[in-house]
Each structure stands twice: as C-alpha cells, then as structure tokens.
Design a protein around this motif. Structure first.
Motif, PDB file in Angstrom:
ATOM      1  N   ASN A 209       0.803  -1.216   0.000  1.00 23.04           N
ATOM      2  CA  ASN A 209       0.000   0.000   0.000  1.00 23.04           C
ATOM      3  C   ASN A 209       0.840   1.272   0.000  1.00 23.04           C
ATOM      4  O   ASN A 209       0.392   2.320  -0.476  1.00 23.04           O
ATOM      5  CB  ASN A 209      -0.941   0.013   1.207  1.00 23.04           C
ATOM      6  CG  ASN A 209      -1.991  -1.070   1.143  1.00 23.04           C
ATOM      7  OD1 ASN A 209      -2.359  -1.511   0.048  1.00 23.04           O
ATOM      8  ND2 ASN A 209      -2.476  -1.518   2.285  1.00 23.04           N
ATOM      9  N   SER A 210       2.054   1.170   0.532  1.00 23.89           N
ATOM     10  CA  SER A 210       2.929   2.347   0.540  1.00 23.89           C
ATOM     11  C   SER A 210       3.498   2.642  -0.842  1.00 23.89           C
ATOM     12  O   SER A 210       3.938   3.760  -1.118  1.00 23.89           O
ATOM     13  CB  SER A 210       4.074   2.150   1.536  1.00 23.89           C
ATOM     14  OG  SER A 210       4.979   1.146   1.082  1.00 23.89           O
ATOM     15  N   VAL A 211       3.491   1.631  -1.731  1.00 26.69           N
ATOM     16  CA  VAL A 211       4.043   1.790  -3.077  1.00 26.69           C
ATOM     17  C   VAL A 211       2.940   1.957  -4.116  1.00 26.69           C
ATOM     18  O   VAL A 211       2.995   2.824  -4.979  1.00 26.69           O
ATOM     19  CB  VAL A 211       4.935   0.583  -3.447  1.00 26.69           C
ATOM     20  CG1 VAL A 211       5.421   0.691  -4.893  1.00 26.69           C
ATOM     21  CG2 VAL A 211       6.120   0.481  -2.498  1.00 26.69           C
ATOM     22  N   ILE A 212       1.930   1.085  -4.031  1.00 29.61           N
ATOM     23  CA  ILE A 212       0.848   1.098  -5.017  1.00 29.61           C
ATOM     24  C   ILE A 212      -0.329   1.894  -4.465  1.00 29.61           C
ATOM     25  O   ILE A 212      -0.989   1.467  -3.518  1.00 29.61           O
ATOM     26  CB  ILE A 212       0.405  -0.337  -5.361  1.00 29.61           C
ATOM     27  CG1 ILE A 212       1.598  -1.157  -5.856  1.00 29.61           C
ATOM     28  CG2 ILE A 212      -0.693  -0.324  -6.411  1.00 29.61           C
ATOM     29  CD1 ILE A 212       1.282  -2.607  -6.101  1.00 29.61           C
ATOM     30  N   LYS A 253      10.479  -0.485  -6.844  1.00 26.74           N
ATOM     31  CA  LYS A 253      10.304  -0.015  -5.467  1.00 26.74           C
ATOM     32  C   LYS A 253       9.617  -1.068  -4.610  1.00 26.74           C
ATOM     33  O   LYS A 253       9.989  -1.287  -3.456  1.00 26.74           O
ATOM     34  CB  LYS A 253       9.488   1.275  -5.458  1.00 26.74           C
ATOM     35  CG  LYS A 253      10.195   2.473  -6.086  1.00 26.74           C
ATOM     36  CD  LYS A 253       9.285   3.694  -6.078  1.00 26.74           C
ATOM     37  CE  LYS A 253       9.968   4.890  -6.741  1.00 26.74           C
ATOM     38  NZ  LYS A 253       9.076   6.074  -6.786  1.00 26.74           N
ATOM     39  N   LEU A 254       8.611  -1.733  -5.190  1.00 23.83           N
ATOM     40  CA  LEU A 254       7.878  -2.742  -4.438  1.00 23.83           C
ATOM     41  C   LEU A 254       8.765  -3.925  -4.081  1.00 23.83           C
ATOM     42  O   LEU A 254       8.792  -4.378  -2.928  1.00 23.83           O
ATOM     43  CB  LEU A 254       6.677  -3.224  -5.252  1.00 23.83           C
ATOM     44  CG  LEU A 254       5.845  -4.332  -4.614  1.00 23.83           C
ATOM     45  CD1 LEU A 254       5.213  -3.848  -3.331  1.00 23.83           C
ATOM     46  CD2 LEU A 254       4.770  -4.825  -5.578  1.00 23.83           C
ATOM     47  N   CYS A 255       9.503  -4.443  -5.048  1.00 24.15           N
ATOM     48  CA  CYS A 255      10.361  -5.606  -4.798  1.00 24.15           C
ATOM     49  C   CYS A 255      11.432  -5.307  -3.749  1.00 24.15           C
ATOM     50  O   CYS A 255      11.694  -6.138  -2.866  1.00 24.15           O
ATOM     51  CB  CYS A 255      11.008  -6.072  -6.098  1.00 24.15           C
ATOM     52  SG  CYS A 255       9.861  -6.861  -7.254  1.00 24.15           S
ATOM     53  N   VAL A 256      12.039  -4.142  -3.829  1.00 19.22           N
ATOM     54  CA  VAL A 256      13.057  -3.760  -2.845  1.00 19.22           C
ATOM     55  C   VAL A 256      12.428  -3.636  -1.462  1.00 19.22           C
ATOM     56  O   VAL A 256      12.980  -4.110  -0.461  1.00 19.22           O
ATOM     57  CB  VAL A 256      13.741  -2.443  -3.255  1.00 19.22           C
ATOM     58  CG1 VAL A 256      14.616  -1.916  -2.113  1.00 19.22           C
ATOM     59  CG2 VAL A 256      14.582  -2.641  -4.503  1.00 19.22           C
ATOM     60  N   GLY A 257      11.248  -3.014  -1.373  1.00 21.48           N
ATOM     61  CA  GLY A 257      10.572  -2.860  -0.093  1.00 21.48           C
ATOM     62  C   GLY A 257      10.164  -4.184   0.521  1.00 21.48           C
ATOM     63  O   GLY A 257      10.328  -4.413   1.724  1.00 21.48           O
ATOM     64  N   SER A 339       1.625 -22.879  -3.265  1.00 25.23           N
ATOM     65  CA  SER A 339       1.576 -21.612  -2.528  1.00 25.23           C
ATOM     66  C   SER A 339       1.224 -21.865  -1.065  1.00 25.23           C
ATOM     67  O   SER A 339       0.305 -22.613  -0.760  1.00 25.23           O
ATOM     68  CB  SER A 339       0.543 -20.670  -3.156  1.00 25.23           C
ATOM     69  OG  SER A 339       0.416 -19.492  -2.390  1.00 25.23           O
ATOM     70  N   VAL A 340       1.993 -21.240  -0.159  1.00 26.75           N
ATOM     71  CA  VAL A 340       1.719 -21.336   1.278  1.00 26.75           C
ATOM     72  C   VAL A 340       0.735 -20.251   1.694  1.00 26.75           C
ATOM     73  O   VAL A 340      -0.198 -20.483   2.459  1.00 26.75           O
ATOM     74  CB  VAL A 340       3.021 -21.200   2.085  1.00 26.75           C
ATOM     75  CG1 VAL A 340       2.730 -21.178   3.581  1.00 26.75           C
ATOM     76  CG2 VAL A 340       3.989 -22.315   1.747  1.00 26.75           C
ATOM     77  N   GLU A 341       0.933 -19.041   1.157  1.00 23.00           N
ATOM     78  CA  GLU A 341       0.073 -17.898   1.486  1.00 23.00           C
ATOM     79  C   GLU A 341       0.221 -16.869   0.366  1.00 23.00           C
ATOM     80  O   GLU A 341       1.242 -16.847  -0.348  1.00 23.00           O
ATOM     81  CB  GLU A 341       0.463 -17.295   2.840  1.00 23.00           C
ATOM     82  CG  GLU A 341      -0.458 -16.215   3.354  1.00 23.00           C
ATOM     83  CD  GLU A 341      -1.888 -16.688   3.542  1.00 23.00           C
ATOM     84  OE1 GLU A 341      -2.687 -16.468   2.606  1.00 23.00           O
ATOM     85  OE2 GLU A 341      -2.176 -17.276   4.602  1.00 23.00           O
ATOM     86  N   SER A 342      -0.781 -16.023   0.194  1.00 22.46           N
ATOM     87  CA  SER A 342      -0.712 -14.994  -0.846  1.00 22.46           C
ATOM     88  C   SER A 342      -1.526 -13.774  -0.448  1.00 22.46           C
ATOM     89  O   SER A 342      -2.410 -13.847   0.403  1.00 22.46           O
ATOM     90  CB  SER A 342      -1.233 -15.547  -2.182  1.00 22.46           C
ATOM     91  OG  SER A 342      -2.614 -15.833  -2.089  1.00 22.46           O
ATOM     92  N   ILE A 343      -1.187 -12.634  -1.081  1.00 20.76           N
ATOM     93  CA  ILE A 343      -1.958 -11.402  -0.892  1.00 20.76           C
ATOM     94  C   ILE A 343      -2.101 -10.748  -2.264  1.00 20.76           C
ATOM     95  O   ILE A 343      -1.360 -11.032  -3.201  1.00 20.76           O
ATOM     96  CB  ILE A 343      -1.270 -10.411   0.083  1.00 20.76           C
ATOM     97  CG1 ILE A 343       0.130 -10.039  -0.418  1.00 20.76           C
ATOM     98  CG2 ILE A 343      -1.229 -10.989   1.483  1.00 20.76           C
ATOM     99  CD1 ILE A 343       0.792  -8.940   0.393  1.00 20.76           C
ATOM    100  N   ALA A 344      -3.078  -9.855  -2.381  1.00 24.00           N
ATOM    101  CA  ALA A 344      -3.316  -9.141  -3.627  1.00 24.00           C
ATOM    102  C   ALA A 344      -2.372  -7.950  -3.752  1.00 24.00           C
ATOM    103  O   ALA A 344      -2.000  -7.324  -2.749  1.00 24.00           O
ATOM    104  CB  ALA A 344      -4.756  -8.660  -3.688  1.00 24.00           C
ATOM    105  N   LEU A 345      -1.960  -7.633  -4.982  1.00 25.54           N
ATOM    106  CA  LEU A 345      -1.116  -6.469  -5.243  1.00 25.54           C
ATOM    107  C   LEU A 345      -2.001  -5.333  -5.745  1.00 25.54           C
ATOM    108  O   LEU A 345      -2.070  -5.047  -6.922  1.00 25.54           O
ATOM    109  CB  LEU A 345      -0.028  -6.802  -6.271  1.00 25.54           C
ATOM    110  CG  LEU A 345       1.038  -7.792  -5.811  1.00 25.54           C
ATOM    111  CD1 LEU A 345       2.010  -8.092  -6.946  1.00 25.54           C
ATOM    112  CD2 LEU A 345       1.787  -7.262  -4.590  1.00 25.54           C
ATOM    113  N   GLU A 346      -2.687  -4.716  -4.813  1.00 27.80           N
ATOM    114  CA  GLU A 346      -3.589  -3.604  -5.167  1.00 27.80           C
ATOM    115  C   GLU A 346      -3.811  -2.709  -3.964  1.00 27.80           C
ATOM    116  O   GLU A 346      -3.471  -3.050  -2.858  1.00 27.80           O
ATOM    117  CB  GLU A 346      -4.918  -4.143  -5.681  1.00 27.80           C
ATOM    118  CG  GLU A 346      -5.605  -5.077  -4.708  1.00 27.80           C
ATOM    119  CD  GLU A 346      -6.881  -5.669  -5.273  1.00 27.80           C
ATOM    120  OE1 GLU A 346      -6.996  -5.730  -6.525  1.00 27.80           O
ATOM    121  OE2 GLU A 346      -7.756  -6.061  -4.492  1.00 27.80           O
TER     122      GLU A 346
END
Length: 346
Positions: A209-212, A253-257, A339-346
C-alpha cells in the motif's frame, strides 16, 4: 534440608528423586542431596515464536529446555550419536533431544549449560548457512496472450530443424510457473513457515500500500532474452527481462521494499546483491533423463541459436496481481509450485 526436600529412599543409578516444595518430582544427583541445598528456583523464559523455555534450578544444577528447530536434530545427534556424545564430553552437560518438539534438554551446572548452548548454537548456525532455501517470495506472471506466445516460442526452439544442442523439453518452464522471484527463504520448521505466512498476510500489505496507490495498476513489459552465464554456448539459464515502464518504477520499489522487510524480520536470505527482476524460461536444473542419478552434474546447453533468432522477442505487457510465498520444488498439480500464502497487489 529435611524441611525443603523429602527424600525418597529408592536411588536409581546414582540419582535420587526429590519432591521439591510439593512441585513435580525432579531428578537430582544423589551427591547434591547429601549437601546443603537451597530452595529451588523455578523460572520461565517465554519465546513468542516457539513456545516456552523452562529452567529448573537447585542452586548447583539446572535443567534447561533450549529451543532448537527439530530439523537440526540429525546434525546435532550425528551418525550413530557421535556428535551428541562429543557435545556431552566437550561441555560436561547432559544433552538430550526431545522427539516431536523443537526443544533440547540440557542439564548441568550453569557454566556447563551455557557452554552447551554456545556449542549447539555454533553447530546450528553452520548447518543453517549451508542449507538450501526452502521457499521463495514470488509474483506470478500470467495472461492468455502470454501463454499463446510462449507456446509458439517453445515450439520453434524444439523443432528438429532448429538445432539447439543440449536443449531438452523438460528444461522449459511451463506458463503456469512463470514468476518474478523477489527473494528466497530458509524456513526449516513448521513454526518458521507459519511465521513467514503470517508476516506476509499481516505486514506486507503495508509495504504494498505504501508503493501502489489507489489508482495504480502494476504491470510489466516482458521482452529481450538473455543468459545468466557469460558464455551462451555453455548456458544453464535463459531468461526474459521484465521491465516496469511506468514513470514511478513501481515494481522496482515494491520488490526492494518487500525484500528489505522480509530480511529485517529474519525471514529471507540476505544475498547482498542487487535485485535482478527477470523471468526464467529455460533452466538446465529441470532436465529429466531416464536412468541418470538425481544429484549428477548439470549439463549445459548451447543457447546461441536461441539468442540469434529470438534475442529481441517481445511478449508485451502483463498485469501483476498477486504476491505468493511458494515452496521450492514443483509439488503441486501438473508440476506447479505450491503456494503457502498470498496477498493481492492492489
């Protein structure tokens, strides 16, 4: 001393059982019961990740439950118990693993217990450093058009007339497994896996959320083939570059964060090298050959014909919608990652 400890007449192998202040029975060496013993002290140290660590003290001797992932027990015990015997001899402490628990019992005087803990820590640290990653944080890359384009590309390079020496169909990455790797992790116990999954679910959305922002949509432009190895005639990996061509470079930025957050939490390996955003298409480690030993040396392939014909291949833009914690190894249906766990990229 009689008011503090009620002796039990029966002695087993030099050990006398004493009932201490109405607490549960605890084995204490007989020689200590013949001397003046102060009232025992019961202390508990709480570990938020792996349960309670308990120390029972009788002034001269303590029994300590030391938290160690059970995946390291084999290394601590050694072949035929050789390593644990050596640890006992070197430290003077009694050391016993507890089957089914992430815990080791250490008994002895305080200095011997401390020495045993130091020796076990050193052994575990060395084993963990040498172990292979078990999981990886990834962003899957998928679209209907990408699947069609990839199939056409694979059909071309596998054609009998193409002539790519050393290439085998088993080395090609399925469209179901295409992904961008953010980083790798060594999660050696169920508690480690659960902690990483919880961190992904509860903390990484804050990074996202800080990036997207609200109106941002994350996508990647996939084009240009390259080899990981400097000499393409002796290649192991062919990958395609993935570029975020937005003005704000959100993907970088997202990958580094994400990687920094996982490393700071102790849940990801710090590889101390710049993040290389790419998608692997061909990998010689996936080669499957009948009758060949599993751990045999990897064979290279000649990627020059592929680069000569398809170096500038362009698969277009693909949206990125999910972030997954995946297990290493294709264990899912149709050789897919699990997959063990996942979240949405939004």
């Amino acid at each position: 001393m009689q008011s503090n400890i009620t002796k039990i007449q029966k002695s087993i192998q030099g050990l006398t059982l004493g009932k201490v202040h109405n607490r549960a029975y605890h084995r204490v060496p007989a020689q200590f019961l013949r001397t003046t013993i102060k009232p025992p002290i019961l202390t508990k140290n709480h570990d938020e990740n792996a349960g309670n660590s308990e120390t029972i003290s009788t002034d001269n001797i303590i029994s300590h439950q030391y938290l160690v992932n059970r995946s390291f027990f084999g290394k601590i015990i050694g072949r035929g118990g050789s390593t644990i015997k050596q640890l006992r001899n070197d430290t003077g402490a009694q050391i016993d693993v507890i089957p089914g628990r992430d815990s080791i019992t250490i008994k002895g005087t305080q200095d011997k217990v401390d020495k045993a803990i130091e020796a076990i820590d050193k052994l575990v640290k060395g084993t963990h450093s040498a172990s292979r990653p078990t999981h990886f944080l990834s962003i899957p890359v998928s679209s209907t058009l990408l699947t069609q384009q990839l199939d056409q590309f694979y059909s071309s390079i596998l054609s009998p007339t193409f002539g790519c020496q050393g290439l085998d169909p088993s080395m090609l990455v399925s469209h179901k497994n295409l992904h961008i790797t953010v980083g790798v992790s060594k999660l050696t116990s169920q508690s480690d896996i659960a902690k990483a999954a919880e961190f992904l679910k509860d903390h990484l959305p804050n990074v996202v959320n800080s990036v997207i922002k609200d109106n941002d949509r994350l996508s990647v432009h996939i084009h240009n083939l390259k080899t990981m190895q400097a000499d393409p005639s002796k290649a192991h990996v062919v990958y395609i570059e993935a570029h975020d061509e937005s003005k704000d470079q959100l993907l970088d930025k997202l990958c580094v964060g994400l990687r920094n957050s996982m490393i700071e939490a102790g849940l990801m390996v710090d590889e101390s090298r710049p993040l290389k955003i790419h998608i692997t298409l061909i990998n010689s480690s996936y080669r499957k050959e009948e009758g060949k030993p599993k751990n045999s040396r990897r064979e290279t392939f000649d990627a020059r014909p592929i680069l000569d014909s398809f170096a500038s291949i362009d698969f277009g833009d693909v949206p990125l919608n999910k972030l997954h914690l995946m297990r290493m190894g294709k264990r899912g249906p149709e050789d897919t990652y699990e997959s063990v766990e996942s979240i949405a990229l939004e």
